[in-house]
Design a protein around this motif. Structure first.
Motif, PDB file in Angstrom:
ATOM      1  N   ALA A   1      10.383  -5.181  -9.118  1.00 54.63           N
ATOM      2  CA  ALA A   1      10.605  -4.980 -10.553  1.00 54.63           C
ATOM      3  C   ALA A   1      10.041  -3.655 -11.037  1.00 54.63           C
ATOM      4  CB  ALA A   1       9.967  -6.134 -11.332  1.00 54.63           C
ATOM      5  N   ARG A   2       9.047  -3.131 -10.315  1.00 53.15           N
ATOM      6  CA  ARG A   2       8.422  -1.858 -10.692  1.00 53.15           C
ATOM      7  C   ARG A   2       9.011  -0.665  -9.960  1.00 53.15           C
ATOM      8  NH1 ARG A   2       3.139  -1.201  -9.481  1.00 53.15           N
ATOM      9  NH2 ARG A   2       2.948  -2.968  -8.046  1.00 53.15           N
ATOM     10  N   GLY A   3      10.109  -0.874  -9.255  1.00 56.92           N
ATOM     11  CA  GLY A   3      10.802   0.268  -8.676  1.00 56.92           C
ATOM     12  C   GLY A   3      10.927   0.309  -7.177  1.00 56.92           C
ATOM     13  N   ALA A   4      10.313  -0.622  -6.472  1.00 50.59           N
ATOM     14  CA  ALA A   4      10.489  -0.633  -5.021  1.00 50.59           C
ATOM     15  C   ALA A   4      11.932  -0.990  -4.691  1.00 50.59           C
ATOM     16  CB  ALA A   4       9.550  -1.649  -4.375  1.00 50.59           C
ATOM     17  N   GLU A   5      12.542  -0.225  -3.807  1.00 51.99           N
ATOM     18  CA  GLU A   5      13.874  -0.563  -3.301  1.00 51.99           C
ATOM     19  C   GLU A   5      13.652  -1.498  -2.120  1.00 51.99           C
ATOM     20  OE1 GLU A   5      15.882   3.152  -2.503  1.00 51.99           O
ATOM     21  OE2 GLU A   5      14.841   4.066  -4.211  1.00 51.99           O
TER      22      GLU A   5
ATOM     23  N   ILE B   1      16.536  -8.370  -5.093  1.00 55.35           N
ATOM     24  CA  ILE B   1      16.021  -8.016  -3.776  1.00 55.35           C
ATOM     25  C   ILE B   1      17.150  -8.096  -2.749  1.00 55.35           C
ATOM     26  CG2 ILE B   1      14.429  -8.714  -1.942  1.00 55.35           C
ATOM     27  CD1 ILE B   1      12.567  -9.812  -4.107  1.00 55.35           C
ATOM     28  N   ASP B   2      17.238  -7.077  -1.895  1.00 60.16           N
ATOM     29  CA  ASP B   2      18.199  -7.093  -0.794  1.00 60.16           C
ATOM     30  C   ASP B   2      17.651  -7.950   0.343  1.00 60.16           C
ATOM     31  OD1 ASP B   2      19.830  -5.431  -2.223  1.00 60.16           O
ATOM     32  OD2 ASP B   2      19.422  -3.634  -1.041  1.00 60.16           O
ATOM     33  N   VAL B   3      18.558  -8.668   1.017  1.00 60.71           N
ATOM     34  CA  VAL B   3      18.130  -9.640   2.032  1.00 60.71           C
ATOM     35  C   VAL B   3      18.938  -9.465   3.313  1.00 60.71           C
ATOM     36  CG1 VAL B   3      17.880 -12.090   2.598  1.00 60.71           C
ATOM     37  CG2 VAL B   3      17.456 -11.301   0.250  1.00 60.71           C
ATOM     38  N   LEU B   4      18.221  -9.479   4.440  1.00 64.76           N
ATOM     39  CA  LEU B   4      18.820  -9.504   5.765  1.00 64.76           C
ATOM     40  C   LEU B   4      18.537 -10.858   6.413  1.00 64.76           C
ATOM     41  CD1 LEU B   4      17.596  -6.047   7.155  1.00 64.76           C
ATOM     42  CD2 LEU B   4      19.839  -6.555   6.191  1.00 64.76           C
TER      43      LEU B   4
ATOM     44  N   PRO C   1      11.906   3.212  -0.779  1.00 68.35           N
ATOM     45  CA  PRO C   1      12.804   2.377   0.030  1.00 68.35           C
ATOM     46  C   PRO C   1      12.013   1.700   1.146  1.00 68.35           C
ATOM     47  CG  PRO C   1      13.148   4.693   0.552  1.00 68.35           C
ATOM     48  CD  PRO C   1      12.058   4.640  -0.478  1.00 68.35           C
ATOM     49  N   LEU C   2      11.728   0.413   0.989  1.00 66.99           N
ATOM     50  CA  LEU C   2      10.831  -0.312   1.876  1.00 66.99           C
ATOM     51  C   LEU C   2      11.461  -1.607   2.358  1.00 66.99           C
ATOM     52  CD1 LEU C   2       7.640   0.266  -0.267  1.00 66.99           C
ATOM     53  CD2 LEU C   2       7.898   1.041   2.100  1.00 66.99           C
TER      54      LEU C   2
ATOM     55  N   ALA D   1       0.835  -1.208   0.000  1.00 70.29           N
ATOM     56  CA  ALA D   1       0.000   0.000   0.000  1.00 70.29           C
ATOM     57  C   ALA D   1       0.867   1.254   0.000  1.00 70.29           C
ATOM     58  CB  ALA D   1      -0.924  -0.001   1.215  1.00 70.29           C
ATOM     59  N   LEU D   2       1.935   1.247   0.771  1.00 72.46           N
ATOM     60  CA  LEU D   2       2.827   2.403   0.799  1.00 72.46           C
ATOM     61  C   LEU D   2       3.598   2.526  -0.510  1.00 72.46           C
ATOM     62  CD1 LEU D   2       4.228   2.406   4.448  1.00 72.46           C
ATOM     63  CD2 LEU D   2       2.321   3.692   3.488  1.00 72.46           C
ATOM     64  N   PHE D   3       3.959   1.409  -1.110  1.00 75.19           N
ATOM     65  CA  PHE D   3       4.632   1.460  -2.410  1.00 75.19           C
ATOM     66  C   PHE D   3       3.723   2.106  -3.454  1.00 75.19           C
ATOM     67  CE2 PHE D   3       5.129  -0.741  -6.562  1.00 75.19           C
ATOM     68  CZ  PHE D   3       6.317  -0.116  -6.946  1.00 75.19           C
TER      69      PHE D   3
END
Length: 381
Positions: free
Chosen positions: A114-118, A143-146, A93-94, A85-87
């Motif tokens: 793929a649509r621009g979410a960091e 995708i970045d992963v922790l 940056p989420l 929803a915030l995207f």
């Protein structure tokens, strides 16, 4: 708009319009909110540590944008629904702070990437690494992963350095993922009231985290991001310097659950109470007590009972009288307010209270100045 927000929108800009609001209305004191957000942003900057505010508290894109404008690293979210929803409302940056187990939700997150979410996610097991990698590859995203670490909360995350190293290696082996560090949320620390006791609890959690970080570094997998902490532990985290960013959320609003917490060891308030639910007295009980138009459908009840204010003066507390009603327990020296009287109530727990409302009414000096949508409200998926 709909509901009370639609009824209240024509009041925007009218002097003393807070006193005219249709209720129950979720109300944010603009000055207190701005002071709270600026204070924690300044503290994080002064200590050279990042801030990634947690949107589980507010679920509101306007608030997220203001936090980013003050230098936040990004916005943390508890659930995919809130994050998406915030995207869609323009936040990029989420971070998703909880592991999930749904292929369709993972696919939706990968599509957002793929649509621009960091996008940053957390993992606590190898099959989740594989699921994120497959979805990201199919979407043409990275995708970045922790690595999610359990430092005493006993909820999600790995416990040992060996487990963390194994997961980090699995992430690093996937070309559609990028290993960037760890998450370690010490949730058991946040509401410890006494500063000295909270420091001891935070030190114990940090000792567990340090062992994991040392193991990752020894394996050539040093964490560039170490994300965790919260409103209750923010100063301790800044001072310890083990985290690289703090995921505080409630500091913007404050609630009764945090009222007894001595944040800085000074026994004085650090953050102002900014969030209220304004209510109207609709009746008197046979015992002569004022009954309001807001119960558990308007205020989350998993916290201490709200304080009640009339014209800025505290007059008592609210007890629950049903889903739709509250009972004002007036303090000594105060009479039960008459039907039609508008009252302001603090909130027991700000996160789920915000989740009960579609809009926040922003007031400044008694005047309604804006109404903000809560885009992630109810999206607890």
């Amino acid at each position: 708009m709909r509901g009370v927000a639609a009824l209240n929108a024509p009041l925007i800009g009218t002097p003393d319009s807070r006193a005219m609001l249709e209720t129950p209305a979720l109300v944010l004191d603009a000055a207190a909110f701005e002071a709270n957000t600026a204070q924690l942003a300044a503290l994080s900057g002064a200590h050279g540590m990042g801030l990634r505010p947690h949107a589980k508290t507010h679920k509101c894109a306007t608030i997220a944008k203001r936090q980013l404008a003050l230098g936040a690293n990004g916005i943390a979210c508890a659930k995919p629904g809130e994050l998406l929803a915030l995207f869609e409302a323009g936040i990029r940056p989420l971070m998703l702070t909880a592991p999930i187990a749904s292929a369709r939700k993972i696919a939706r997150l990968a599509d957002a990437a793929a649509r621009g979410a960091e996008l940053t996610v957390v993992v606590d097991r190898v099959d989740l690494v594989e699921a994120f990698a497959s979805a990201a590859r199919a979407a043409g995203a990275r995708i970045d992963v922790l690595i999610d670490c359990d430092t005493g909360l006993g909820r999600t995350g790995v416990v040992t350095a060996d487990e963390a190293v194994a997961l980090a290696r699995a992430v690093a082996a996937e070309d559609s993922l990028r290993y960037v560090g760890v998450q370690a949320y010490a949730g058991l620390v946040q509401h410890v009231h006494a500063h000295v006791d909270r420091r001891a609890a935070n030190d114990a959690a940090n000792a567990r985290l340090r062992a994991i970080l040392d193991g990752l570094e020894a394996a050539g997998l040093a964490a560039s991001i170490v994300s965790g902490g919260g409103t209750g532990s923010h100063l301790l985290d800044f001072e310890a310097g083990l985290l690289t960013e703090v995921q505080a959320g409630s500091y913007i609003f404050m609630d009764e659950g945090y009222q007894p917490v001595d944040f800085h060891g000074t026994e004085t308030a650090v953050f102002a109470t900014a969030l209220f639910v304004d209510v109207t007295v609709v009746a008197h009980s046979a015992a002569g007590e004022a009954i309001t138009d807001a119960g558990s459908k308007s205020l989350a009840i998993d916290g201490p009972p709200p304080r009640v204010f009339r014209d800025g003066v505290e007059i008592g507390r609210i007890e629950w009288a049903g889903d739709e009603f509250g009972r004002v327990k007036t303090a000594a020296g105060h009479e039960a307010p008459a039907p039609g009287t508008r009252l302001a109530c603090t909130v027991p727990h700000c996160d789920p209270t915000a989740n009960l409302h579609d809009f926040i009414h922003i007031v400044r000096d008694g005047r309604l100045v804006e109404i903000w949508a809560i885009e992630g409200r109810g999206l607890s998926d």
